[in-house]
Design an enzyme around this catalytic site. Sequence first.
Site, PDB file in Angstrom:
ATOM      1  N   ASN A 207       0.877  -1.182   0.000  1.00 25.77           N
ATOM      2  CA  ASN A 207       0.000   0.000   0.000  1.00 25.77           C
ATOM      3  C   ASN A 207       0.911   1.227   0.000  1.00 25.77           C
ATOM      4  OD1 ASN A 207      -1.787   2.048   0.520  1.00 25.77           O
ATOM      5  ND2 ASN A 207      -2.318   1.376   2.589  1.00 25.77           N
ATOM      6  N   TRP A 208       1.036   1.857  -1.179  1.00 28.03           N
ATOM      7  CA  TRP A 208       1.985   2.973  -1.301  1.00 28.03           C
ATOM      8  C   TRP A 208       1.455   4.255  -0.662  1.00 28.03           C
ATOM      9  CZ3 TRP A 208       4.012   2.520  -7.082  1.00 28.03           C
ATOM     10  CH2 TRP A 208       4.712   1.312  -7.225  1.00 28.03           C
ATOM     11  N   LYS A 209       0.201   4.269  -0.307  1.00 27.32           N
ATOM     12  CA  LYS A 209      -0.430   5.451   0.299  1.00 27.32           C
ATOM     13  C   LYS A 209      -0.195   6.700  -0.562  1.00 27.32           C
ATOM     14  CE  LYS A 209      -0.079   3.322   4.812  1.00 27.32           C
ATOM     15  NZ  LYS A 209      -0.036   3.498   6.243  1.00 27.32           N
TER      16      LYS A 209
ATOM     17  N   HIS B 160      -9.409   0.964   4.930  1.00 27.34           N
ATOM     18  CA  HIS B 160      -8.163   1.204   5.667  1.00 27.34           C
ATOM     19  C   HIS B 160      -8.437   2.138   6.849  1.00 27.34           C
ATOM     20  CE1 HIS B 160      -4.086   2.446   6.595  1.00 27.34           C
ATOM     21  NE2 HIS B 160      -3.697   1.347   5.980  1.00 27.34           N
TER      22      HIS B 160
ATOM     23  N   GLU C 160      -6.933   4.561   7.912  1.00 28.38           N
ATOM     24  CA  GLU C 160      -6.754   5.989   7.595  1.00 28.38           C
ATOM     25  C   GLU C 160      -8.002   6.561   6.902  1.00 28.38           C
ATOM     26  OE1 GLU C 160      -2.995   5.532   5.589  1.00 28.38           O
ATOM     27  OE2 GLU C 160      -2.066   5.009   7.507  1.00 28.38           O
TER      28      GLU C 160
ATOM     29  N   GLU D 208      -5.430  -5.355  10.693  1.00 27.31           N
ATOM     30  CA  GLU D 208      -4.423  -4.322  10.909  1.00 27.31           C
ATOM     31  C   GLU D 208      -4.680  -3.643  12.251  1.00 27.31           C
ATOM     32  OE1 GLU D 208      -2.500  -3.005   7.043  1.00 27.31           O
ATOM     33  OE2 GLU D 208      -4.254  -1.735   7.278  1.00 27.31           O
TER      34      GLU D 208
ATOM     35  N   GLY E 268       2.418   1.920  10.892  1.00 23.87           N
ATOM     36  CA  GLY E 268       3.349   3.040  10.736  1.00 23.87           C
ATOM     37  C   GLY E 268       4.035   3.444  12.030  1.00 23.87           C
TER      38      GLY E 268
ATOM     39  N   SER F 261       3.555  -2.508  10.432  1.00 25.10           N
ATOM     40  CA  SER F 261       5.008  -2.531  10.607  1.00 25.10           C
ATOM     41  C   SER F 261       5.626  -3.884  10.274  1.00 25.10           C
ATOM     42  CB  SER F 261       5.379  -2.098  12.032  1.00 25.10           C
ATOM     43  OG  SER F 261       4.904  -0.779  12.275  1.00 25.10           O
TER      44      SER F 261
ATOM     45  N   GLY G 204       2.813  -1.206   4.370  1.00 27.28           N
ATOM     46  CA  GLY G 204       2.851   0.226   4.101  1.00 27.28           C
ATOM     47  C   GLY G 204       4.283   0.666   3.844  1.00 27.28           C
ATOM     48  N   GLY G 205       4.939   1.173   4.874  1.00 27.78           N
ATOM     49  CA  GLY G 205       6.279   1.765   4.747  1.00 27.78           C
ATOM     50  C   GLY G 205       7.272   0.899   3.979  1.00 27.78           C
TER      51      GLY G 205
HETATM   52  C1  PEP Z   1      -0.800  -0.019   6.382  1.00 31.99           C
HETATM   53  O1  PEP Z   1      -0.984   1.188   6.426  1.00 31.99           O
HETATM   54  O2  PEP Z   1      -1.644  -0.764   5.854  1.00 31.99           O
HETATM   55  C2  PEP Z   1       0.417  -0.546   6.989  1.00 31.99           C
HETATM   56  C3  PEP Z   1       0.445  -1.813   7.326  1.00 31.99           C
HETATM   57  O3  PEP Z   1       1.438   0.350   7.188  1.00 31.99           O
HETATM   58  P1  PEP Z   1       2.898   0.014   7.796  1.00 31.99           P
HETATM   59  O4  PEP Z   1       3.382  -1.249   7.147  1.00 31.99           O
HETATM   60  O5  PEP Z   1       3.734   1.197   7.444  1.00 31.99           O
HETATM   61  O6  PEP Z   1       2.703  -0.153   9.271  1.00 31.99           O
END
Ligand code: PEP
Length: 256
Positions: free
Chosen positions: A9-11, A96, A98, A168, A174, A214, A235-236
């Site tokens: 997920n590049w956001k 998500h 967010e 999640e 994050g 994470s 994500g990251g």
């Molecule tokens: C996400 O936002 O779906 C996610 C898992 O982010 P991260 O891996 O950065 O925690």
Amino acid sequence: MRRYLVAGNWKLNMGPQAGRDLAAAVGERLRGRTLHGDVLVCPPFVTIPAVAAVAQGDPVLLGAQNCAAHEQGAYTGEVAPGMLKEAGVQYVIIGHSERRQYYGETDADFAAKIDLVHAQGMKAIFCYGEVLEERKAGRAEEVVRAQLQAVLPRLEGPNAYNLVLAYEPVWAIGTGETATPEQAQQMHAFSRALVAEMLGADVAENMRILYGGSCKPGNARELIGQPDVDGGLIGGASLKAEDFVGIVDGAEAVVG
Ligand code: PEP
């Protein structure tokens, strides 16, 4: 046997040029390999065509991070599921945290979006999970049950097989803080039992439940190695080809 899914997920990162480079770097690292699961990248809307162009022939699937709850009409700034389908998208992330937190989206919005994604023949990845206060108060399972209850029972027949779940825990997104493999397994097993209760044992057995929060190359193997963890929503770590493919390697190590 469920195939793993590692989804990036590049956001709000990677415009068309940077996205093309990242997708090409991921594709280069995976090309020619026999993978035992699926790899997906979900760029911002405007980057989707650039990624589609370079991902041709690579074992990299294309996804979107969101979609409109309508197929057309006066909804300024929205992108319809049918438009995503036309652009080559196969999966759409829905719900998500967010979207819940910053855009006030509700369970009813998610249910409507999932229906439209399925109507276009695409797969939806539905995200759910508790916030820290809810976990501390011992309410994680109650929250997860309510979130799944809002979406799952509406799915009928084949559509149930076109849904992927992504557990999640919001406190792990994050933050660098990861659920322990035991915590993840416990919530995934609980989720799968709920799927069985709501949609039947066969759907539950076949449904992929991803972990997100994470996830990195260093912890992917142990997390994805849990019996009810079928991959990751990343994500990251999806923003660097080396890290993202490192997570795919972790998933492969579990299967191989
Ligand atoms: C996400 O936002 O779906 C996610 C898992 O982010 P991260 O891996 O950065 O925690």
